[in-house]
Design a protein around this motif. Structure first.
Motif, mmCIF file in Angstrom:
data_model
loop_
_atom_site.group_PDB
_atom_site.id
_atom_site.type_symbol
_atom_site.label_atom_id
_atom_site.label_comp_id
_atom_site.label_asym_id
_atom_site.label_seq_id
_atom_site.Cartn_x
_atom_site.Cartn_y
_atom_site.Cartn_z
ATOM 1 N N ALA A 1 -1.177 5.736 -1.789
ATOM 2 C CA ALA A 1 -0.348 6.421 -0.797
ATOM 3 C C ALA A 1 0.931 5.629 -0.533
ATOM 4 C CB ALA A 1 -1.141 6.616 0.494
ATOM 5 N N GLN A 2 0.800 4.307 -0.471
ATOM 6 C CA GLN A 2 1.991 3.466 -0.240
ATOM 7 C C GLN A 2 2.963 3.547 -1.404
ATOM 8 O OE1 GLN A 2 0.135 -0.259 0.506
ATOM 9 N NE2 GLN A 2 -0.339 0.259 2.623
ATOM 10 N N THR B 1 -8.814 2.222 12.227
ATOM 11 C CA THR B 1 -8.077 2.168 10.956
ATOM 12 C C THR B 1 -8.284 3.420 10.098
ATOM 13 O OG1 THR B 1 -8.394 -0.212 10.991
ATOM 14 C CG2 THR B 1 -7.676 0.747 8.919
ATOM 15 N N LEU B 2 -9.559 3.830 9.949
ATOM 16 C CA LEU B 2 -9.842 4.940 9.035
ATOM 17 C C LEU B 2 -9.415 6.285 9.598
ATOM 18 C CD1 LEU B 2 -13.333 3.654 7.959
ATOM 19 C CD2 LEU B 2 -11.310 3.736 6.522
ATOM 20 N N TYR B 3 -9.024 6.311 10.867
ATOM 21 C CA TYR B 3 -8.636 7.566 11.514
ATOM 22 C C TYR B 3 -7.124 7.658 11.718
ATOM 23 C CZ TYR B 3 -13.580 8.235 12.429
ATOM 24 O OH TYR B 3 -14.921 8.406 12.275
ATOM 25 N N ASN C 1 -14.191 -5.209 4.105
ATOM 26 C CA ASN C 1 -14.059 -3.808 4.491
ATOM 27 C C ASN C 1 -15.396 -3.072 4.392
ATOM 28 O OD1 ASN C 1 -11.222 -3.104 5.209
ATOM 29 N ND2 ASN C 1 -10.798 -4.065 3.259
ATOM 30 N N LEU D 1 -1.288 5.735 7.709
ATOM 31 C CA LEU D 1 -1.695 4.684 6.771
ATOM 32 C C LEU D 1 -0.694 4.515 5.628
ATOM 33 C CD1 LEU D 1 -5.568 5.089 6.505
ATOM 34 C CD2 LEU D 1 -4.327 3.029 7.153
ATOM 35 N N SER D 2 -0.179 5.648 5.123
ATOM 36 C CA SER D 2 0.696 5.547 3.955
ATOM 37 C C SER D 2 2.026 4.907 4.302
ATOM 38 C CB SER D 2 0.908 6.927 3.351
ATOM 39 O OG SER D 2 1.589 7.740 4.277
ATOM 40 N N GLN D 3 2.368 4.859 5.604
ATOM 41 C CA GLN D 3 3.671 4.300 5.975
ATOM 42 C C GLN D 3 3.608 2.813 6.282
ATOM 43 O OE1 GLN D 3 4.789 7.135 9.033
ATOM 44 N NE2 GLN D 3 4.352 8.675 7.499
ATOM 45 N N LEU D 4 2.412 2.238 6.221
ATOM 46 C CA LEU D 4 2.289 0.822 6.541
ATOM 47 C C LEU D 4 2.611 -0.029 5.323
ATOM 48 C CD1 LEU D 4 -1.059 1.009 8.512
ATOM 49 C CD2 LEU D 4 1.261 0.986 9.430
ATOM 50 N N ALA D 5 3.089 -1.229 5.566
ATOM 51 C CA ALA D 5 3.491 -2.100 4.466
ATOM 52 C C ALA D 5 2.281 -2.732 3.785
ATOM 53 C CB ALA D 5 4.431 -3.186 4.981
ATOM 54 N N SER D 6 1.187 -2.886 4.502
ATOM 55 C CA SER D 6 0.007 -3.510 3.891
ATOM 56 C C SER D 6 -1.211 -2.658 4.196
ATOM 57 C CB SER D 6 -0.195 -4.910 4.457
ATOM 58 O OG SER D 6 -0.507 -4.816 5.828
ATOM 59 N N GLN D 7 -2.323 -3.019 3.558
ATOM 60 C CA GLN D 7 -3.558 -2.293 3.815
ATOM 61 C C GLN D 7 -4.283 -2.994 4.943
ATOM 62 O OE1 GLN D 7 -4.355 -3.328 -0.020
ATOM 63 N NE2 GLN D 7 -4.296 -1.295 -0.899
ATOM 64 N N PRO D 8 -4.374 -2.360 6.110
ATOM 65 C CA PRO D 8 -5.061 -3.051 7.199
ATOM 66 C C PRO D 8 -6.546 -3.203 6.895
ATOM 67 C CG PRO D 8 -4.450 -0.808 7.832
ATOM 68 C CD PRO D 8 -3.866 -1.049 6.481
ATOM 69 N N LEU D 9 -7.092 -4.362 7.256
ATOM 70 C CA LEU D 9 -8.527 -4.566 7.099
ATOM 71 C C LEU D 9 -9.238 -3.672 8.106
ATOM 72 C CD1 LEU D 9 -8.736 -8.461 6.897
ATOM 73 C CD2 LEU D 9 -9.176 -6.855 5.053
ATOM 74 N N VAL D 10 -10.291 -3.044 7.650
ATOM 75 C CA VAL D 10 -11.076 -2.220 8.567
ATOM 76 C C VAL D 10 -11.893 -3.157 9.454
ATOM 77 C CG1 VAL D 10 -12.849 -0.427 8.729
ATOM 78 C CG2 VAL D 10 -11.208 -0.389 6.844
ATOM 79 N N GLN E 1 -5.280 3.890 -0.311
ATOM 80 C CA GLN E 1 -4.219 3.341 0.516
ATOM 81 C C GLN E 1 -3.074 2.790 -0.350
ATOM 82 O OE1 GLN E 1 -3.671 3.552 3.448
ATOM 83 N NE2 GLN E 1 -2.317 1.874 3.983
ATOM 84 N N PRO F 1 -11.542 10.760 8.333
ATOM 85 C CA PRO F 1 -10.506 11.574 7.687
ATOM 86 C C PRO F 1 -9.606 10.802 6.724
ATOM 87 C CG PRO F 1 -9.839 10.992 9.899
ATOM 88 C CD PRO F 1 -11.192 10.393 9.705
ATOM 89 N N THR F 2 -9.990 9.584 6.363
ATOM 90 C CA THR F 2 -9.101 8.681 5.623
ATOM 91 C C THR F 2 -8.527 9.278 4.338
ATOM 92 O OG1 THR F 2 -10.663 7.048 6.411
ATOM 93 C CG2 THR F 2 -8.919 6.262 4.962
#
Lengths: 185, 326
Positions: free
Chosen positions: B317-318, A70-72, B35, A76-85, B314, B51-52
């Motif tokens: 960014a969205q 997830t953190l790599y 998280n 990320l900015s194009q996803l609709a939600s924040q994925p849980l790490v 995050q 790199p987040t």
């Protein structure tokens, strides 16, 4: 309506995993340094199945790890939600290992790119082998599998779904073709 | 670390800022804790960097002295590859009379994505949040809230006890001046803990029961059968002199000593947000003893702040992506 086509039933999936294990050993890794790393989520389940086969074939106990990318990710900015790490477990230490990176479907190559970055942050492996169940083409990054049980050409409106007993209650691989009115899979 | 959840609401974080735990839902708090738990093992990676937040700018804007909180945020942001700027107020134009909002607007004009602010006025971060586009993290606003401290306290409790629901947590000491106490109370009650506050009458705000806590003025009763004692620092710098007769008397009545620990549960956790006044609110023996998790709190603070920075980065960014699409 989306249209579903069966790519592999339960028996074909088991056979494909046998072939993957043999394919990994055909690359002549140093079995003493071998370790399996599954990419969360389904890569982990597939890595577990490969472990059973490799342990049997080589009479060894291959260590297994889980990788969360997830953190790599670069999208990320194009996803609709924040994925849980999710948690990453590489307790065996990657330094000097011959790592088999396992995922269910190889598509754009972005997930694998992120996974390679993540692994090298834990140490310097001797070698990384990429093993996937299905290579569905359409790469966006120059990444190719070392072992792929199935290679198929797919269109952007298609999706390969790997369904596993322990997660989904069923065991097969589907090729889903999205109809014009479907917005998502 | 995983706690069985009764309801099946998804763990989603829908905030653009972190201003206080008062404003978070139970699910949002659990999302941060989840998280943070996943991020904690990354603190032991060979290369402790992800790199987040690459290319993002995080500004520490501290109008009050702080070393540990600022450093903790700085390390957390750097682990996620952000550029971190420490804006030191003593040497800035604030000393020349610039207003808070003008200072903050200047920082945003320089390209900040996330601003972490500590200020002596309660609600100062709300002002920034309503006027700026950067994500705002409250790192302490007067006596109001210090949400990341509350989150790291809960993270530590859950890590050590396996749950928060049903725990008896005593917050001991100067409740009146403590933003840590308020953030703990909001967060812990939302997650189902039994929260007690304990201290001298003059240091417990009237009406605090309305937040869902039990009030004790006697130490032995206040910590009886407690699973966790969260000890607050006596904030001499915030206090008008007449709050209690003397430091000596405070220590005699409310100082936590090894001898007094027997009233709590045998496996009680001793927590303190630091910096500690050894020999006043906590004895040497208790601070360094087997029940103390004070140093673990500091380590967990980095993981929790990484989780907050990830979630807010995050969300931002969205938001920018959606604005571009319109």
């Amino acid at each position: 309506m989306s249209e579903k086509k069966l790519l592999m039933d339960k028996e074909a999936l088991a056979y494909a995993l046998d072939r993957m294990a043999e394919g990994i050993l055909a690359l002549k890794p140093d079995v003493g340094r071998l370790a399996l790393v599954g990419i969360r989520t389904r890569g982990i389940n597939l890595a577990e199945r490969l472990k059973t086969r490799l342990d049997h074939l080589c009479q060894c106990d291959v260590p297994i790890g889980a990788l969360d990318i997830t953190l790599y990710r670069d999208d990320l900015s194009q996803l609709a939600s924040q994925p849980l790490v999710g948690e990453t477990h590489l307790a065996f230490g990657v330094e000097g290992r011959e790592i088999v990176l396992v995922d269910d479907v190889l598509y754009t190559g972005r997930t694998v790119r992120a996974a390679l970055d993540a692994i090298v942050h834990y140490g310097r492996p001797q070698r990384i082998i990429l093993a996937v169940l299905v290579d569905r083409g359409n790469r966006e990054y120059p990444i190719q599998p070392d072992v792929a049980a199935v290679k198929i050409e797919t269109a952007p409106n298609q999706n390969v779904q790997v369904r596993l007993e322990e997660l989904d209650g069923e065991e097969h691989v589907l090729l889903v073709t999205k109809g014009p009115e479907d917005t998502h899979f | 670390m995983t706690e069985a959840r009764k309801d099946e609401k998804p763990l989603e974080f829908r905030q653009e800022h972190l201003l206080g735990l008062e404003y978070l839902s139970r699910e949002e708090i659990e999302c941060v804790l989840h998280n943070a738990a996943a991020l904690k093992p990354t603190l032991d990676q060979k290369i402790k960097k992800m790199p987040t937040l690459l290319g993002k700018t995080v500004v520490n804007l501290f109008f009050e002295n702080s070393t540990r909180t600022r450093t903790s945020f700085e390390i957390a942001a750097k682990r996620l590859s952000a550029d971190v700027i420490n804006f030191t107020v003593g040497t800035s134009s604030v000393a020349k009379g610039e207003s808070l909002l003008d200072t903050a607007r200047t920082i945003e004009a320089l390209g900040s994505d996330i601003i972490i602010m500590r200020h002596s006025c309660p609600g100062a971060c709300h002002l920034l949040a309503s006027h700026l586009r950067s994500a705002i993290i409250n790192a302490g606003d007067g006596c109001h809230e210090h949400p990341t401290q509350g989150l790291l306290d809960m993270f530590t409790m859950r890590e050590r006890k396996g749950r928060i629901e049903g725990l008896t947590v005593t917050i001991l000491g100067d409740i009146l001046h403590s933003r840590v106490a308020r953030s703990n109370i909001w967060g812990l009650t939302k997650l189902g803990a039994n929260v007690r506050v304990c201290g001298p009458r003059t240091l417990i705000p009237r009406g605090i029961e309305e937040l869902g806590v039990e009030v004790f003025y006697d130490l032995e009763q206040g910590i009886r059968d407690a699973d966790v004692i969260n000890i607050l620092r006596i904030q001499r710098e915030r206090m008008d002199s007449n709050m209690f007769p003397s430091i000596r008397e405070y220590r005699l009545l409310y100082g936590l000593t090894h001898d007094r620990l027997r009233f709590a549960k045998p496996d009680v956790l001793i927590m303190h947000p630091g910096p500690i006044n050894r020999g006043i609110e906590i004895s040497q023996g208790v601070a360094d003893g087997e029940h103390s998790v004070i140093n673990q709190q500091v380590t967990n603070g980095v993981a929790v702040r990484m989780a907050v920075l990830y979630l807010l980065g995050q969300a931002r960014a969205q938001k920018i992506e959606m604005e571009k699409a319109e």
